[in-house]
Design a protein around this motif. Structure first.
Motif, PDB file in Angstrom:
ATOM      1  N   UNK A 193       0.835  -1.193   0.000  1.00 28.04           N
ATOM      2  CA  UNK A 193       0.000   0.000   0.000  1.00 28.04           C
ATOM      3  C   UNK A 193       0.871   1.244   0.000  1.00 28.04           C
ATOM      4  N   UNK A 194       0.412   2.250  -0.708  1.00 28.18           N
ATOM      5  CA  UNK A 194       0.988   3.590  -0.603  1.00 28.18           C
ATOM      6  C   UNK A 194       0.021   4.396   0.242  1.00 28.18           C
ATOM      7  N   UNK A 195       0.544   5.013   1.273  1.00 23.25           N
ATOM      8  CA  UNK A 195      -0.281   5.801   2.178  1.00 23.25           C
ATOM      9  C   UNK A 195       0.278   7.219   2.218  1.00 23.25           C
ATOM     10  N   UNK A 196      -0.549   8.164   1.802  1.00 23.82           N
ATOM     11  CA  UNK A 196      -0.184   9.568   1.904  1.00 23.82           C
ATOM     12  C   UNK A 196      -0.745  10.110   3.213  1.00 23.82           C
ATOM     13  N   UNK A 197       0.143  10.662   4.017  1.00 22.02           N
ATOM     14  CA  UNK A 197      -0.231  11.264   5.296  1.00 22.02           C
ATOM     15  C   UNK A 197      -0.118  12.780   5.130  1.00 22.02           C
ATOM     16  N   UNK A 198      -1.248  13.475   5.168  1.00 29.72           N
ATOM     17  CA  UNK A 198      -1.268  14.934   5.084  1.00 29.72           C
ATOM     18  C   UNK A 198      -1.388  15.490   6.495  1.00 29.72           C
TER      19      UNK A 198
ATOM     20  N   UNK B  50      -3.221  18.095  12.935  1.00 27.57           N
ATOM     21  CA  UNK B  50      -4.194  17.105  12.497  1.00 27.57           C
ATOM     22  C   UNK B  50      -3.593  16.362  11.318  1.00 27.57           C
ATOM     23  N   UNK B  51      -4.100  15.156  11.065  1.00 22.38           N
ATOM     24  CA  UNK B  51      -3.612  14.413   9.908  1.00 22.38           C
ATOM     25  C   UNK B  51      -4.752  13.654   9.247  1.00 22.38           C
ATOM     26  N   UNK B  52      -4.551  13.406   7.962  1.00 26.13           N
ATOM     27  CA  UNK B  52      -5.486  12.605   7.179  1.00 26.13           C
ATOM     28  C   UNK B  52      -4.685  11.556   6.428  1.00 26.13           C
ATOM     29  N   UNK B  53      -5.291  10.379   6.260  1.00 29.40           N
ATOM     30  CA  UNK B  53      -4.654   9.279   5.547  1.00 29.40           C
ATOM     31  C   UNK B  53      -5.376   9.022   4.239  1.00 29.40           C
ATOM     32  N   UNK B  54      -4.615   8.793   3.189  1.00 27.03           N
ATOM     33  CA  UNK B  54      -5.171   8.379   1.900  1.00 27.03           C
ATOM     34  C   UNK B  54      -4.402   7.138   1.459  1.00 27.03           C
ATOM     35  N   UNK B  55      -5.120   6.033   1.295  1.00 28.02           N
ATOM     36  CA  UNK B  55      -4.484   4.756   0.979  1.00 28.02           C
ATOM     37  C   UNK B  55      -4.747   4.346  -0.464  1.00 28.02           C
ATOM     38  N   UNK B  56      -3.750   3.657  -1.027  1.00 23.39           N
ATOM     39  CA  UNK B  56      -3.890   3.082  -2.360  1.00 23.39           C
ATOM     40  C   UNK B  56      -3.218   1.709  -2.351  1.00 23.39           C
ATOM     41  N   UNK B  57      -3.925   0.703  -2.817  1.00 23.21           N
ATOM     42  CA  UNK B  57      -3.374  -0.645  -2.939  1.00 23.21           C
ATOM     43  C   UNK B  57      -2.605  -0.712  -4.249  1.00 23.21           C
ATOM     44  N   UNK B  58      -1.307  -1.000  -4.190  1.00 25.38           N
ATOM     45  CA  UNK B  58      -0.506  -1.023  -5.411  1.00 25.38           C
ATOM     46  C   UNK B  58      -0.054  -2.442  -5.794  1.00 25.38           C
ATOM     47  N   UNK B  59      -0.504  -3.460  -5.064  1.00 24.68           N
ATOM     48  CA  UNK B  59      -0.084  -4.819  -5.432  1.00 24.68           C
ATOM     49  C   UNK B  59      -1.211  -5.563  -6.113  1.00 24.68           C
TER      50      UNK B  59
END
Length: 85
Positions: free
Chosen positions: A4-9, A76-85
């Protein structure tokens, strides 16, 4: 395991001073971008992690934020996940 790629803003909490945001806002206004009402300057952290499913990936990223990546008092933070496999 899935990857997974997880962007933490991460951004400053509402109501707290954001000196960098204020500098950017003033600079934009000096360049005649008067329509900008507010600016928050934060950071983006991109993680690539292995986990059995998206729920576990999100839980682990959330724990990383709470324990190290974000200051819970001022950010504060937000997570955005993407499955790359």
């Amino acid at each position: 395991m899935n990857e997974y790629v997880i962007d933490v803003s991460i951004t400053p909490r509402e109501g707290l001073l954001d000196p960098q945001g204020k500098v950017v806002l003033n600079a934009l206004r000096s360049l005649d971008f008067d329509e900008v009402a507010d600016v928050k300057v934060g950071r983006l952290i991109r993680l690539r992690i292995l986990a059995p499913n998206m729920e576990v990936a999100r839980e682990r990223a959330d724990e990383m934020c709470r324990r190290l990546l974000a200051n819970p008092v001022t950010e504060d933070y937000e997570l955005e996940l993407e499955n790359i496999s």
